[in-house]
Design a protein around this motif. Structure first.
Motif, short mmCIF file in Angstrom:
data_model
loop_
_atom_site.label_atom_id
_atom_site.label_comp_id
_atom_site.label_asym_id
_atom_site.label_seq_id
_atom_site.Cartn_x
_atom_site.Cartn_y
_atom_site.Cartn_z
N ALA A 57 3.14 6.54 5.52
CA ALA A 57 2.46 6.44 4.24
C ALA A 57 1.91 5.13 3.75
CB ALA A 57 2.96 7.26 3.28
N ILE A 58 2.61 4.04 3.79
CA ILE A 58 2.15 2.65 3.28
C ILE A 58 1.68 1.96 4.52
CG2 ILE A 58 3.93 2.91 1.84
CD1 ILE A 58 5.23 0.53 3.04
N GLY A 59 1.50 2.55 5.62
CA GLY A 59 0.94 1.86 6.83
C GLY A 59 1.80 1.09 7.54
N GLY A 60 3.25 1.37 7.52
CA GLY A 60 4.12 0.87 8.48
C GLY A 60 4.59 -0.42 7.72
N VAL A 61 5.87 -1.20 8.21
CA VAL A 61 6.51 -2.38 7.85
C VAL A 61 6.59 -3.54 8.94
CG1 VAL A 61 8.01 -1.49 5.85
CG2 VAL A 61 8.68 -1.43 7.99
N MET A 62 6.30 -4.81 8.41
CA MET A 62 6.43 -5.72 9.32
C MET A 62 7.81 -6.18 9.54
SD MET A 62 3.46 -6.86 10.56
CE MET A 62 4.03 -8.51 11.10
N LEU A 63 8.23 -6.39 10.74
CA LEU A 63 9.85 -6.53 11.17
C LEU A 63 9.77 -7.06 12.42
CD1 LEU A 63 11.46 -2.93 10.71
CD2 LEU A 63 11.88 -5.09 9.41
N THR A 64 10.80 -8.23 12.50
CA THR A 64 11.06 -8.70 13.67
C THR A 64 12.40 -8.37 14.48
OG1 THR A 64 10.23 -10.77 13.03
CG2 THR A 64 11.50 -11.05 14.70
N VAL A 65 11.92 -7.58 15.47
CA VAL A 65 13.24 -6.94 16.34
C VAL A 65 13.80 -7.98 17.16
CG1 VAL A 65 13.93 -4.88 17.81
CG2 VAL A 65 12.09 -4.70 16.22
N PRO A 66 15.00 -8.48 16.89
CA PRO A 66 15.50 -9.67 17.71
C PRO A 66 15.85 -9.27 19.12
CG PRO A 66 17.29 -8.57 16.27
CD PRO A 66 15.89 -8.15 15.99
N GLN A 67 15.97 -8.04 19.63
CA GLN A 67 16.26 -7.76 20.90
C GLN A 67 15.93 -6.26 21.04
OE1 GLN A 67 20.41 -8.86 21.34
NE2 GLN A 67 21.23 -6.57 20.63
N ALA A 122 -1.20 -2.56 -4.48
CA ALA A 122 -2.43 -2.19 -4.11
C ALA A 122 -2.23 -1.31 -2.90
CB ALA A 122 -3.15 -3.67 -3.96
N THR A 123 -1.27 -1.61 -2.09
CA THR A 123 -0.93 -0.86 -0.92
C THR A 123 -0.56 0.59 -1.36
OG1 THR A 123 -0.32 -2.58 0.26
CG2 THR A 123 0.47 -0.44 1.23
N VAL A 124 0.44 0.69 -2.24
CA VAL A 124 0.67 2.19 -2.80
C VAL A 124 -0.52 2.85 -3.26
CG1 VAL A 124 1.98 3.41 -4.41
CG2 VAL A 124 2.97 1.52 -3.06
N LEU A 125 -1.39 2.36 -4.19
CA LEU A 125 -2.42 2.76 -4.67
C LEU A 125 -3.55 3.31 -3.65
CD1 LEU A 125 -2.92 0.88 -7.94
CD2 LEU A 125 -2.45 3.15 -7.93
N SER A 126 -3.92 2.50 -2.60
CA SER A 126 -4.72 2.80 -1.70
C SER A 126 -4.05 3.96 -0.93
CB SER A 126 -5.03 1.57 -0.77
OG SER A 126 -3.92 1.08 -0.31
N ARG A 127 -3.11 4.42 -0.77
CA ARG A 127 -2.54 5.48 -0.19
C ARG A 127 -1.74 6.43 -0.83
NH1 ARG A 127 -2.09 3.98 5.56
NH2 ARG A 127 -2.94 2.00 5.97
N PHE A 128 -2.06 6.61 -2.09
CA PHE A 128 -1.31 7.38 -3.30
C PHE A 128 -0.91 8.43 -2.75
CE2 PHE A 128 -0.56 9.51 -6.96
CZ PHE A 128 0.61 8.71 -7.70
N ASN A 129 -1.87 9.23 -2.44
CA ASN A 129 -1.52 10.79 -1.91
C ASN A 129 -0.60 10.83 -0.72
OD1 ASN A 129 -3.37 11.84 -3.83
ND2 ASN A 129 -5.34 11.92 -2.50
N GLN A 130 -0.81 10.03 0.30
CA GLN A 130 0.27 10.16 1.22
C GLN A 130 1.68 9.83 0.78
OE1 GLN A 130 -2.85 8.67 1.27
NE2 GLN A 130 -3.37 7.93 3.12
N VAL A 131 1.64 8.68 -0.02
CA VAL A 131 2.92 8.31 -0.34
C VAL A 131 3.72 9.39 -1.50
CG1 VAL A 131 4.02 6.56 -2.26
CG2 VAL A 131 2.31 5.76 -0.42
N ALA A 132 2.70 10.17 -2.07
CA ALA A 132 3.32 11.30 -3.00
C ALA A 132 3.95 12.35 -2.25
CB ALA A 132 2.16 11.67 -3.88
N LEU A 133 3.21 12.71 -1.19
CA LEU A 133 3.37 13.79 -0.29
C LEU A 133 4.88 13.32 0.48
CD1 LEU A 133 2.96 16.64 0.98
CD2 LEU A 133 1.63 15.43 2.66
N ALA A 134 4.69 12.37 0.93
CA ALA A 134 6.08 11.69 1.72
C ALA A 134 7.20 11.79 0.92
CB ALA A 134 5.65 10.45 2.31
#
Length: 486
Positions: free
Chosen positions: A299-309, A366-378
């Motif tokens: 809902a928030i468009g994913g998260v940036m992560l570094t997968v070490p392996q 800003a991210t939460v507001l721009s995707r508010f309906n999806q966040v609320a549903l999730a």
């Protein structure tokens, strides 16, 4: 009295109508409707001054909490927002009309009318969105916070107006459950307690491993009478065990005879057990459905992560989260956090902490507001809790404090403790020390890290073989929630 001077041209009609959107009454003054224009402009000025006064003198976080906690106030807000939007729409239309567009050539009338129409709709949209957002949040809150009111935290000298009854901290049990349509019961794969300083928001996240053995129950409780020497059952034929901490909820729910026939005792049993283990009074719990959590990340468009392996997952190891730094969608982020293939519970706990830290730091307003309906549903699919709705008035401002405060964590894993033969006294001692440290430090997160406009990737760093440091770190010292995560 109307001004009978030369009618304005197309540009003037459009310009004065547009000006009326931000300075209501301007078009009326230009058209000679002086009394009406002055009345509208004065009313608008009073409204702006009132909003400014509220912003400068009120606790906006507390107001947000009151709005969410009160269903009646929410309804009034929706109606007021829609009514104000309709009034603004009508004002733009009337501002256009008083500019006497009928004197324009037919082409000019069409152009000016089209622009005025789009402008009227444009000023209506924000009010409609506010009403929609408030209604969506109301629906989510109604679904999630449906528990009956429970007593406030036990008093330790606070006044009647103190929602925390004089206590310095509030303790919330955060559980990650694996409930699914094809599985009976709830197994709590992730077990954490967030202990929050109610004045500063400084938080200690205390993580207990799912495979904690010989779990002790509150003395005198039905489970303690059944298992006086700790939670112990015969091993499964394959050698696996079902008598670990993660199975307490499910076991208690499956054996109502232990509780004199009362059903649904799993929640309370686990809350009491975790509190007894840490030496804390747990105020409330929140159970997060792990796959609902994945939907929240989507809902928030994913998260940036570094997968070490590379992280392998799936019944037949058919899934793969590839190593590297990138934005992960919900399913991949959850498999990164949950997979035990070619790994162990302790490494997995570290990955879970990194995902939580990434979500906390990257879910900006800003991210939460721009995707508010999806966040609320999730969110509706995500949470199950016993937090009473009236407490939201106080918990929402507290959550905003946590967002900007220092969050540290303690993981009760080897070598700190032996999960097969836990030192219960040590667990309570380390917990008490972490809370004391948090209370003394009380440093905001901004004091130790500079926010970046670009989300920072989160990773787990493993020391290279053979490396050493001049001084060994204190294994009992609390760590930042993203420490070791990049």
């Amino acid at each position: 009295m109307r001004d009978r001077s030369k009618p304005p041209g197309v540009g003037a009609v459009i310009g004065w109508t547009a000006l009326a959107a931000i300075a209501p009454g301007a078009a009326h003054l230009r058209a000679g409707w002086r009394r009406t224009g002055l009345a509208i402009l004065c009313a608008y000025t009073v409204l702006l001054l009132a909003l400014l006064w509220v912003g400068l003198t009120s606790d906006l976080a507390a107001l947000a909490g009151q709005l969410i906690a009160s269903s009646g106030l929410t309804g009034v807000t929706v109606v007021a927002s829609l009514a104000l939007g309709a009034a603004w729409f009508a004002l733009i239309v009337h501002s256009f009309v008083v500019m006497n567009p009928g004197t324009l050539p037919s082409t000019g009338q069409a152009v000016a009318g089209g622009v005025a129409g789009m402008l009227a709709v444009a000023v209506l949209l924000p009010f409609g969105l506010v009403g929609q957002y408030v209604a969506a949040s109301q629906s989510a809150v109604d679904d999630i916070f449906s528990a009956p009111s429970t007593p406030r935290p036990a008093s330790s000298g606070g006044g009647e107006d103190d929602p925390w009854a004089g206590r310095n901290r509030v303790n919330i049990l955060l559980l990650g459950g694996d409930a699914d349509t094809h599985r009976e019961g709830v197994r709590t794969d992730s077990i954490n307690v967030a202990s929050i300083d109610v004045k500063t928001g400084s938080t200690v996240l205390l993580s207990l491993p799912r495979n904690l053995e010989n779990v002790r129950f509150v003395p005198g409780s039905p489970m303690a009478k059944r298992f006086p020497d700790g939670f112990r059952l015969p091993a499964n034929p394959d050698g696996s065990r079902e008598d670990l901490l993660f199975a307490v909820w499910e076991y208690a729910d499956s054996h109502p005879e232990i509780f004199g026939g009362r059903k649904g005792q799993g929640t309370k049993t686990l809350i009491d057990t975790v509190g007894y283990t840490l030496g804390l009074k747990i105020d409330w719990y929140a159970l997060v459905n792990m796959w609902g959590f994945a939907r929240l990340i989507d809902a928030i468009g994913g998260v940036m992560l570094t997968v070490p392996q590379d992280v392998v997952f799936g019944k037949y190891n058919e899934g793969l989260v590839k190593a590297g730094t990138r934005k992960l969608r919900g399913a991949d982020a959850m498999w990164f956090a949950r997979s035990r293939t070619n790994s162990d519970d302790y490494t997995r706990m570290g990955r879970q902490r990194c995902v939580l830290g990434a979500l906390l730091s990257q879910s900006d307003p800003a991210t939460v507001l721009s995707r508010f309906n999806q966040v609320a549903l999730a969110t509706k699919e995500l949470l199950r809790t016993d937090i009473p709705r009236p407490m939201l008035e106080h918990l929402v401002p507290l959550a905003l404090k946590v967002k900007n405060a220092k969050v540290t964590s303690v993981q009760f894993v080897p070598p700190l403790i032996n999960t097969g033969y836990p030192d219960w006294s040590k667990i309570r001692t380390v917990t008490a020390k972490a809370l004391r440290t948090s209370a003394v430090t009380r440093r905001p997160l901004s004091a130790t890290a500079t926010p970046s406009a670009t989300p920072k990737a989160t990773t787990i760093r493993t020391p290279r073989p053979g490396t050493s440091t001049s001084a060994k770190p204190d294994p009992t010292a609390p760590k930042g929630i993203t420490e070791g995560c990049g």
